[in-house]
Design an enzyme around this catalytic site. Structure first.
Site, PDB file in Angstrom:
ATOM      1  N   SER A 151       0.371  -1.020   0.019  1.00 45.59           N
ATOM      2  CA  SER A 151       0.070   0.241   0.127  1.00 45.59           C
ATOM      3  C   SER A 151       0.904   1.735   0.662  1.00 45.59           C
ATOM      4  CB  SER A 151      -1.026  -0.155   1.053  1.00 45.59           C
ATOM      5  OG  SER A 151      -1.952   0.614   0.953  1.00 45.59           O
ATOM      6  N   ASP A 206      -5.623  -3.610  -2.721  1.00 43.02           N
ATOM      7  CA  ASP A 206      -4.890  -3.602  -1.400  1.00 43.02           C
ATOM      8  C   ASP A 206      -4.012  -4.985  -0.523  1.00 43.02           C
ATOM      9  OD1 ASP A 206      -3.257  -2.787   1.442  1.00 43.02           O
ATOM     10  OD2 ASP A 206      -5.076  -1.283   0.618  1.00 43.02           O
TER      11      ASP A 206
END
Length: 256
Positions: free
Chosen positions: A47, A159
């Site tokens: 991320s 993610d």
């Protein structure tokens, strides 16, 4: 031999975890390592950690990364895009990377780089070490339900924090002798959400925190800044977050 010299005799991998704007703390960690002349032989990120890891892997200094992150408003200013897979596009994140590095490939990095994403179709971890860096970082930071998944090699990626928020396993695969992990959520206390991003981010954190605690046991050194007082989308606190990361890194390194 000093502790710094002893660590430098080993190959050290650095794993930067996810946490939206809280990731500014990673910049402070990098600054503390550079102050002690501790060289990183490989780096991984998930991320926002992937974004910062990519910049550092291509030779961007912590000071320059600070400027780039301070200008980054990717959670608030992403453009609306009609898709059955998400509400927004996080192309802003990829463009920010390209503006600094160009349209680079993993093989061109000065420090070997790995990025973790989640294949949302197969529900498994994907470690990206080849191909386009900006696409990989966009995928790793793609909050499911908010951002449209990034398609790479026929896989819909979101993610990486869903599977491995502090990406230690890629560094093990790369043969690192010592692994330093940075967990932005280890000491985090949850706060009342202020918007839809906060609601989804809290839900995701709840789902991944226990797994992260188990995974970070594999790190030789774990830096866990105290970030409970900070909102993950508040870009006004960038400099405070950097100091938190710096202080946490110095405290751990002093103990060693």
């Amino acid at each position: 031999m000093t502790m710094e010299a002893e660590k430098q005799a080993k190959k050290i991998g650095l794993a930067l975890g996810g946490g939206a704007i809280l990731g500014a703390a990673h910049i402070g960690v990098l600054g503390a390592l550079e102050e002690r002349n501790i060289k990183i032989s490989s780096i991984s990120g998930t991320s926002i950690g992937a974004f910062i890891a990519a910049l550092y892997a291509f030779g961007v200094s912590p000071q320059e990364i600070e400027t780039k992150v301070a200008d980054l408003n990717w959670l608030d200013a992403a453009g609306f895009s009609i898709s059955k897979y998400g509400l927004l596009s996080n192309e802003k994140l990829g463009e920010a990377l390209k503006d600094t590095l160009g349209d680079v490939q993993f093989k061109d990095a000065k420090i070997p780089l790995a990025v973790v994403a989640t294949d949302i179709g197969a529900c498994k971890k994907v470690i990206l070490k080849e191909g386009n860096v900006a696409e990989a970082v966009m995928a790793s930071a793609c909050i499911p339900g908010i951002f449209i998944p990034v398609e790479i090699n026929g896989r819909l990626l979101v993610d990486g924090g869903l599977i491995e928020n502090v990406p230690i396993s890629p560094l093990k695969e790369m043969g690192e002798e010592m692994i330093l992990g940075v967990d932005l959520n280890a000491k985090r206390k949850y706060q009342k959400p202020e918007d839809i991003i906060d609601v989804l981010a809290n839900a995701l954190d709840l789902a991944i925190d226990n797994a992260t605690r188990l995974q970070t046991q594999e790190a030789d050194i774990l830096i866990a800044p105290e970030l409970s007082a900070y909102n993950r989308a508040d870009v006004e606190k960038i400099h405070d977050l950097i100091k938190e990361g710096y202080d946490a890194a110095q405290a751990i390194l002093n103990e060693l």
